[in-house]
Write an enzyme that holds these catalytic residues in place. Structure first.
Site, short mmCIF file in Angstrom:
data_model
loop_
_atom_site.label_atom_id
_atom_site.label_comp_id
_atom_site.label_asym_id
_atom_site.label_seq_id
_atom_site.Cartn_x
_atom_site.Cartn_y
_atom_site.Cartn_z
N ASN A 9 0.86 -1.18 0.00
CA ASN A 9 0.00 0.00 0.00
C ASN A 9 0.89 1.23 0.00
O ASN A 9 1.48 1.56 1.02
CB ASN A 9 -0.90 -0.04 1.25
CG ASN A 9 -1.78 1.19 1.36
OD1 ASN A 9 -1.82 2.02 0.45
ND2 ASN A 9 -2.49 1.31 2.48
N HIS A 93 -9.53 0.94 5.27
CA HIS A 93 -8.21 1.19 5.88
C HIS A 93 -8.38 2.15 7.06
O HIS A 93 -9.20 3.06 7.02
CB HIS A 93 -7.26 1.78 4.84
CG HIS A 93 -5.84 1.78 5.33
ND1 HIS A 93 -5.37 2.75 6.18
CD2 HIS A 93 -4.83 0.90 5.14
CE1 HIS A 93 -4.11 2.46 6.48
NE2 HIS A 93 -3.75 1.35 5.86
N GLU A 95 -6.69 4.58 8.05
CA GLU A 95 -6.52 6.00 7.76
C GLU A 95 -7.80 6.61 7.22
O GLU A 95 -8.12 7.77 7.49
CB GLU A 95 -5.32 6.20 6.82
CG GLU A 95 -4.01 5.96 7.58
CD GLU A 95 -2.89 5.34 6.77
OE1 GLU A 95 -2.95 5.33 5.53
OE2 GLU A 95 -1.94 4.83 7.41
N GLU A 163 -5.07 -4.97 10.64
CA GLU A 163 -4.05 -3.95 10.82
C GLU A 163 -4.32 -3.19 12.11
O GLU A 163 -5.13 -2.24 12.13
CB GLU A 163 -4.07 -2.96 9.65
CG GLU A 163 -3.82 -3.59 8.29
CD GLU A 163 -3.28 -2.56 7.29
OE1 GLU A 163 -2.14 -2.73 6.88
OE2 GLU A 163 -3.99 -1.60 6.96
N GLY A 169 2.64 2.39 10.75
CA GLY A 169 3.55 3.53 10.58
C GLY A 169 4.29 3.92 11.85
O GLY A 169 4.87 4.99 11.92
#
Ligand code: 13P
Length: 247
Positions: A9, A93, A95, A163, A169
């Protein structure tokens, strides 16, 4: 379960030049034959990647519009993604959930539309740090999973990506045991709430600070069927190491 699946990704990263370098590194990488490999460039660069990347690697979008295209300023439709050569789309996702505010029901609708129109879906779930600390990891994952389960017409072209948000990150990868615990529990949820067949054949991949050094231990876990890689997918040789970690 199934063929090992590794997705890169790229998020909102890259330029014409850096992507051209990444593509050439991927084209010359030695990728194990028996692994499904997918990359998700930013929309703007999908065409460039499609035209230059080896067919060995499939292309995913990072998002798609919830229905048929039309008067939806700034959106990209499933039909357009298919037209340009995408095979997959990443939906749910963290985010998009936590920064942009997408909700379960909307994400479920997107998944249903994408699947009904021929795109595979990488369906993301995962808890925040405060949710893990409050002992709510499974509740949160099950709720997100249920929204997908309630919406999708079939699980044939769905890959689930677990995730944990605190691992994304941050360089704080889940331990193999932490990831395995959630993966096996997600599989059990599928068995109880969808079917044994779907539970046994659906790939559940892990994402969150996966890199060339931690991938091998994670890949050994029984219920980790691949990875969704962010930062490390921007480096061709390291991404290839992760693809080949199943060995
Ligand atoms: P990182 O690998 O950069 O932690 O990102 C993971 C991710 O969000 C993949 O979708």
């Amino acid at each position: 379960t199934g063929t090992f699946f590794v997705g890169g990704n790229w998020k909102c990263n890259g330029t014409t030049e850096s992507i051209s370098k990444l593509v050439s590194d991927l084209n010359s990488a030695n990728l194990e034959a028996d692994v499904d490999v997918v990359v998700a460039p930013p929309f703007l660069y999908i065409d460039q990647v499609k035209n230059t990347l080896t067919d060995r690697i499939e292309i995913s979008a990072q998002n798609s519009w919830v229905g048929k295209g039309g008067a939806f300023t700034g959106e990209i439709s499933v039909e357009q993604l298919k037209d340009i050569g995408c095979k997959w789309v990443i939906l749910g996702h963290s985010e998009r959930r936590h920064i942009i505010g997408e909700k379960d029901e909307f994400i479920g609708k997107k998944a249903a539309y994408a699947l009904s129109n021929g795109l595979g879906v990488i369906a993301c779930i995962g808890e925040l740090l405060q949710e893990r600390e409050a002992g709510k990891t499974f509740d949160v994952c099950f709720e997100q999973l249920k929204a997908f389960a309630d919406a999708v017409p079939s699980w044939d072209d769905v890959v689930i990506a677990y995730e944990p948000v605190w691992a994304i990150g941050t360089g704080k990868v889940a331990t193999p045991a932490q990831a395995q615990e959630v993966h096996v529990t997600v599989r059990d949820w599928l068995k109880k709430n969808v079917s044994s067949e779907v539970a046994s054949k659906t790939r559940i991949i892990y994402g969150g600070s996966v890199n060339g050094s931690n991938c091998a231990e994670l890949a050994k876990q029984d219920d980790i069927d691949g990875f969704l890689v962010g930062g490390a997918s921007l480096k061709g040789p390291e991404f290839a190491t992760i693809v080949n970690s199943v060995l």
